[in-house]
Design an enzyme around this catalytic site. Structure first.
Site, PDB file in Angstrom:
ATOM      1  CB  ILE A 186      -0.990  -0.057   1.181  1.00  0.00           C
ATOM      2  CG1 ILE A 186      -0.143  -0.016   2.442  1.00  0.00           C
ATOM      3  CG2 ILE A 186      -2.133  -1.197   1.107  1.00  0.00           C
ATOM      4  CD1 ILE A 186      -0.937   0.113   3.689  1.00  0.00           C
TER       5      ILE A 186
ATOM      6  CG  HIS B 143      -4.062  -5.936   0.245  1.00  0.00           C
ATOM      7  ND1 HIS B 143      -3.189  -6.704   0.632  1.00  0.00           N
ATOM      8  CD2 HIS B 143      -5.072  -6.718  -0.091  1.00  0.00           C
ATOM      9  CE1 HIS B 143      -3.487  -8.161   0.562  1.00  0.00           C
ATOM     10  NE2 HIS B 143      -4.695  -7.962   0.373  1.00  0.00           N
TER      11      HIS B 143
END
Ligand SMILES: [Zn+2]
Length: 251
Positions: free
Chosen positions: A108, A124
């Site tokens: 991320i 994600h």
């Protein structure tokens, strides 16, 4: 043939390469893998000690203890000053050369884009995007990290949150669809820096029907291999640096 030569041989025989990566891709940039032994999960911060690490990354924490959630986010998820490493850089070059069609990442941190990659499916989400959980308005990447209020609020009164997938939340549908479609049409799949233990993300590689599979991970994976599988048990940045050198690609 050595692993570098075999990798280059696979590349030369492929036209749609997809990279599927996890935390190990970013650890070489200094970002802790929160599932590894010395990663985030095992860091003992007094303030967070009373909570399970999974809880600090959960939807329940965001809703029930937002001040704890945001403090944790600001302390542990701020990767704005971290630079991409040779793995990110090499993959960006591979896309530029027209070989790589997509990157699918569980990270991320936005480091692939920082290295110049364009087609990145962040399954994600990204800690560098923020939005209001009530009205959906988006906020710049610095917003939560720089905000002085313990709980960042939108003008509509809603809580502004990072665009990451927390425990108890579903994965972003567009990214998942794109990732699966890219993997399904790839002729070469490189799996790197992931132990393939995080579901459902790990199951997406089952869609691969191509010829060449490359696994670059320091510990062995439980995955079916055949004569067209290359297993490299080195740090991914180190391996790609050798490949780049052999190919004469400047990183
Ligand atoms: Zn709002």
């Amino acid at each position: 043939m050595g692993t570098v030569e075999t990798f280059i041989d696979y590349l030369n025989n492929s036209s749609k390469v997809v990279f599927f990566g996890g935390a190990g891709v970013s650890t070489e940039s200094g970002i802790p893998d929160f599932r590894s032994k010395d990663g985030l999960y095992n860091q003992h911060d007094i303030r967070f000690d009373q909570y399970r690490p999974e809880y600090l990354l959960s939807h329940s924490c965001l809703v029930d203890h937002p001040e704890v959630y945001f403090e944790f986010h600001r302390q542990k998820m701020d990767t704005r000053n971290i630079d991409p490493n040779d793995a990110h850089k090499y993959l960006a070059k591979l896309e530029e050369a027209g070989k790589l069609t997509a990157i699918v990442t569980q990270n991320i941190d936005g480091l692939h884009q920082k290295a110049g990659s364009k087609k990145v499916y962040e399954i994600h989400g990204s800690a560098l995007r923020n939005y209001c959980s009530k009205c959906g308005k988006t906020y710049p990447e610095d917003y939560i990290f720089e905000n002085k209020d313990s709980i960042p609020k939108c003008s509509c009164g809603g809580t502004i949150r990072p665009d990451i997938t927390l425990y108890e939340e579903g994965l972003p549908e567009d990214a998942v669809r794109g990732a699966i479609s890219a993997i399904a049409s790839a002729d070469m799949l490189i799996i790197g820096g992931t132990s393939l233990t995080v579901y459902p993300a790990a199951s997406y590689i089952d869609y691969f029907r191509g010829k060449y599979l490359v696994i670059i991970n320091q510990s062995p994976l439980n995955i079916k291999t055949d004569s067209n599988t290359l297993v490299v048990s080195e740090r991914i940045g180190d391996f790609f640096r050798q490949v780049a050198k052999e190919e004469g690609v400047e990183l």
